[in-house]
Write a protein that holds these residues in place. Structure first.
Motif, short mmCIF file in Angstrom:
data_model
loop_
_atom_site.label_atom_id
_atom_site.label_comp_id
_atom_site.label_asym_id
_atom_site.label_seq_id
_atom_site.Cartn_x
_atom_site.Cartn_y
_atom_site.Cartn_z
N TYR A 285 0.87 -1.18 0.00
CA TYR A 285 0.00 0.00 0.00
C TYR A 285 0.90 1.22 0.00
O TYR A 285 1.64 1.47 0.96
CB TYR A 285 -0.91 -0.01 1.23
N GLN A 286 0.87 1.99 -1.08
CA GLN A 286 1.76 3.14 -1.22
C GLN A 286 0.95 4.38 -1.62
O GLN A 286 0.17 4.33 -2.57
CB GLN A 286 2.82 2.87 -2.29
N VAL A 287 1.16 5.45 -0.88
CA VAL A 287 0.51 6.73 -1.17
C VAL A 287 1.58 7.81 -1.11
O VAL A 287 2.27 7.96 -0.09
CB VAL A 287 -0.61 7.03 -0.15
N ARG A 288 1.74 8.55 -2.20
CA ARG A 288 2.72 9.62 -2.24
C ARG A 288 2.09 10.86 -2.87
O ARG A 288 1.16 10.76 -3.66
CB ARG A 288 3.95 9.21 -3.06
N CYS A 289 2.64 12.02 -2.53
CA CYS A 289 2.19 13.28 -3.13
C CYS A 289 3.37 14.23 -3.19
O CYS A 289 4.04 14.45 -2.17
CB CYS A 289 1.06 13.88 -2.31
N GLU A 290 3.63 14.78 -4.38
CA GLU A 290 4.68 15.78 -4.56
C GLU A 290 4.05 17.07 -5.07
O GLU A 290 3.34 17.06 -6.08
CB GLU A 290 5.74 15.31 -5.54
N ALA A 291 4.32 18.16 -4.39
CA ALA A 291 3.89 19.49 -4.83
C ALA A 291 5.04 20.17 -5.54
O ALA A 291 6.14 20.28 -4.97
CB ALA A 291 3.43 20.32 -3.64
N VAL A 292 4.80 20.57 -6.76
CA VAL A 292 5.80 21.30 -7.54
C VAL A 292 5.35 22.75 -7.62
O VAL A 292 4.26 23.04 -8.14
CB VAL A 292 5.94 20.70 -8.96
N CYS A 293 6.18 23.64 -7.11
CA CYS A 293 5.82 25.06 -6.99
C CYS A 293 6.83 25.93 -7.73
O CYS A 293 7.85 25.44 -8.22
CB CYS A 293 5.76 25.47 -5.52
N GLU A 294 6.55 27.20 -7.81
CA GLU A 294 7.41 28.12 -8.55
C GLU A 294 8.82 28.22 -7.97
O GLU A 294 9.79 28.46 -8.70
CB GLU A 294 6.78 29.51 -8.58
N ALA A 295 8.96 28.03 -6.66
CA ALA A 295 10.26 28.22 -6.02
C ALA A 295 10.80 26.95 -5.36
O ALA A 295 11.74 27.00 -4.57
CB ALA A 295 10.17 29.34 -4.98
#
Length: 341
Positions: free
Chosen positions: A236-246
């Motif tokens: 069971y794998q849950v990941r989240c990456e936020a890519v932002c301006e900086a």
């Protein structure tokens, strides 16, 4: 209200039984006053060993049982609308597992019923908002140090799907967590959805379109993609990456204990959501109990439950048609301020 909040737990399956255990052994300030499940033996098993608890096969009988002051709904999604409306009619505070109501029309009826009361009674069980890593990611995005969010890249994998799991359920059951997490992390509504399908995995049951790639557009111009793969076989794998301006930030990497055995070393991967998000569930229920004992309702709202159902329905239509589908939401009642939860 007594020293301990008396809670009726509706549903004694995998999730409900775990909540009975949690209320009895982990959470402070509450006790299980009633358990209801259409399967009497399952309800009896969940309540075994508890003091001063009544067992029922009908949800409304549990709501009317002695000592019940609040309700935790963990029954299957199609039963939620009736249970929520019954709790509202009795003025009982509710923690309702997701999906609040699977279909948007039913979710809207619940929304309108609570709005008529003029006060919130229900918290919806989107537990990722209580996960320590997700909360750190939310704080990073809110303080602005990474700049404006541009994209969220999400992964949602299960070892295997249960019997009867359908292609639509990859979107309206599994991805519903990402739907709420994206809305919460970004503070934006999801405005459209597209679903792409690779060739199904050989590990998927016959006819199940697994995996899928779901793409959301948001009201603030961001993009959210979700790889959902419910028969990945490994864990069971849950990941989240936020890519932002900086900059960017990612949560959900496997940081379990390093295990060395038989000439190899590796990190253990959780096999179940109740393991991966155990702390989040504990924090969620404790927060609900604390707020309820003080006459408050916090956390994900009925509006959040309704919005998740509306987005999921658009996602299922996108899966079935292959088209990009716009999300249509009813006007937000004044009871639910932007930023609630």
């Amino acid at each position: 209200m007594g020293d301990l909040l008396g809670v009726a737990v509706l549903g004694a399956g995998h999730m409900g039984a775990d909540h009975v255990r949690r209320l009895d052994r982990v959470v402070s300030g509450a006790r299980v006053a009633a358990v209801a499940d259409p399967d009497a033996a399952r309800a009896e098993e969940a309540a075994a060993g508890l003091d001063a608890v009544t067992v029922h096969t009908e949800a409304e009988a549990a709501l009317d049982a002695p000592g019940v002051e609040a309700v935790l709904i963990a029954s299957p999604g199609p039963a939620h609308q009736e249970a929520l409306l019954a709790a509202f009619a009795r003025g009982l505070p509710v923690l309702c597992e997701k999906p609040m109501v699977p279909d948007p029309a039913g979710a809207l009826r619940v929304l309108e019923a609570e709005a008529r009361l003029g006060r919130r009674l229900a918290q919806i069980g989107f537990m990722r908002r209580y996960d320590a890593e997700y909360r750190r990611l939310k704080a990073l995005l809110d303080d602005g140090r990474l700049g404006r969010p541009l994209m969220l890249h999400c992964v949602h994998r299960n070892v295997s799907s249960p019997p009867g799991f359908t292609s639509a359920m990859l979107v309206d059951s599994s991805v519903s967590h990402e739907i709420d997490a994206a809305r919460w992390l970004l503070g934006q509504e999801l405005t459209s959805v597209s679903v792409l399908r690779p060739r199904p995995s050989s590990g998927a049951p016959q006819g199940l379109l697994d995996p899928q790639f779901v793409l959301f557009e948001t009201s603030g111009g961001a993009l959210v993609d979700v790889e959902v793969f419910v028969n990945c076989g490994s864990g069971y794998q849950v990941r989240c990456e936020a890519v932002c301006e900086a900059g960017s930030a990612r949560v959900g990497d496997d940081h379990g204990p390093l295990v060395t055995a038989r000439g190899s070393a590796g990190v253990e991967v959780p096999q179940d959501y109740l393991v991966r998000f155990a702390d989040a569930y504990d924090r969620e229920v404790q927060t609900w109990v604390d707020a309820t004992r003080h006459g408050r309702v916090t956390g994900p709202s009925v509006w959040d439950g309704y919005a998740a159902s509306a987005v999921a329905e658009a996602g299922v239509r996108a899966l079935e048609t292959g088209a990009r589908v716009a999300v249509e939401l009813a006007p937000r009642p004044g009871l639910y301020a932007v930023g609630d939860g």
